[in-house]
Write a protein that holds these residues in place. Structure first.
Motif, short mmCIF file in Angstrom:
data_model
loop_
_atom_site.label_atom_id
_atom_site.label_comp_id
_atom_site.label_asym_id
_atom_site.label_seq_id
_atom_site.Cartn_x
_atom_site.Cartn_y
_atom_site.Cartn_z
N GLY A 1 -2.10 -5.68 -3.67
CA GLY A 1 -1.72 -5.47 -2.28
C GLY A 1 -2.90 -5.45 -1.34
O GLY A 1 -2.74 -5.40 -0.14
N THR B 1 -6.42 -2.62 2.86
CA THR B 1 -5.14 -2.35 2.21
C THR B 1 -4.13 -1.97 3.29
O THR B 1 -4.42 -1.16 4.17
CB THR B 1 -5.27 -1.20 1.20
N TRP C 1 3.72 0.51 9.14
CA TRP C 1 2.59 0.03 8.33
C TRP C 1 1.37 0.91 8.57
O TRP C 1 1.11 1.35 9.68
CB TRP C 1 2.23 -1.40 8.67
N THR D 1 -0.17 -0.57 3.73
CA THR D 1 0.98 0.00 3.04
C THR D 1 2.16 0.12 4.00
O THR D 1 1.98 0.21 5.21
CB THR D 1 0.65 1.40 2.46
N THR D 2 3.35 0.13 3.43
CA THR D 2 4.58 0.25 4.22
C THR D 2 4.90 1.73 4.43
O THR D 2 4.19 2.61 3.93
CB THR D 2 5.75 -0.42 3.50
N SER E 1 5.02 3.85 1.41
CA SER E 1 3.73 3.97 0.71
C SER E 1 3.55 2.93 -0.40
O SER E 1 2.84 3.17 -1.36
CB SER E 1 3.55 5.38 0.13
N THR E 2 4.21 1.79 -0.25
CA THR E 2 4.00 0.69 -1.19
C THR E 2 3.18 -0.39 -0.49
O THR E 2 3.21 -0.50 0.73
CB THR E 2 5.35 0.10 -1.65
N PRO E 3 2.44 -1.17 -1.26
CA PRO E 3 1.64 -2.23 -0.62
C PRO E 3 2.53 -3.23 0.11
O PRO E 3 3.62 -3.58 -0.36
CB PRO E 3 0.94 -2.90 -1.80
#
Length: 158
Positions: free
Chosen positions: A125, A87, A72, A89-90, A93-95
Motif C-alpha cells: 500500500g 503511505t 484518507w 490509509t482509508t 485504517s487499511t491501505p
C-alpha cells in the motif's frame, strides 16, 4: 610586602572604541547567521497574490471539507534510497488500493527547478516515487486519485 602602590590603568578612548567595534561586530555576525538560517529554511512566499488568494478562500475550504470526507490519511513523506515513500490509509485504517499518485517536487527556496514526480504503488500500500530526489529538503505537491475522488496534499521531505 613592599610599600609600592599598584598602578591603575586608565580607560582611554582606544578602549571605548574597541568595545564599541566589538559590540557591533557581534551584532552583525549574529544577524548574518540568523539571515542565513532564515533563507535556507523558508522562502517567505506563502501566496503570490494575496488578493486572488482571498477570493478563492471559500472554494479552498469547501475542497478541504470534501477531501476530509474521503477519510484518507496521508503519512509524512519518508526518504528511502533517494526516493520518496508515502503511505495512504482509508477511514478503516487499511491501505488505499487502486489509486494513482502524481506530483511536483519543488525546492522550498527555489534553488532548483521544480520537476514532475510519479509514484508506483507497492503491494503493502506504500507509494514509492519513480524518480530519485536530489539531496536536501523538497516540498512535494501531490495529487491522489481513486474512483473519481481526488485529494491534494503537500508534504516536506528531507
Amino acid at each position: 610586602m613592599t610599600g609600592r602602590p599598584t598602578e591603575v590603568k586608565k580607560f582611554t578612548g582606544y578602549h571605548a572604541a574597541a568595545i564599541i567595534v566589538a559590540f557591533f561586530a557581534v551584532v552583525v555576525c549574529v544577524n548574518m547567521v540568523m539571515a542565513r538560517f532564515a533563507l535556507s529554511t523558508f522562502s517567505g512566499t506563502v501566496v503570490d497574490n494575496s488578493y486572488v488568494a482571498s477570493q478563492k478562500y471559500n472554494d479552498w475550504l469547501a475542497e478541504a471539507r470534501t477531501q476530509q470526507a474521503h477519510g484518507w490519511t496521508v503519512s509524512p513523506a519518508l526518504r528511502k534510497a533517494d526516493k520518496a515513500t508515502i503511505t495512504i490509509t482509508t477511514a478503516a485504517s487499511t491501505p488505499l488500493q487502486q489509486a494513482t499518485m502524481t506530483g511536483i517536487a519543488e525546492h522550498p527556496i527555489g534553488q532548483a527547478d521544480p520537476f514532475e514526480i510519479s509514484f508506483t504503488q507497492a503491494s503493502s500500500g506504500e507509494f514509492h516515487s519513480v524518480e530519485k530526489l536530489p539531496a536536501g529538503r523538497w516540498k512535494l505537491k501531490i495529487i491522489i486519485t481513486q474512483d473519481g475522488k481526488d485529494m491534494r496534499v503537500v508534504r516536506d521531505i528531507w
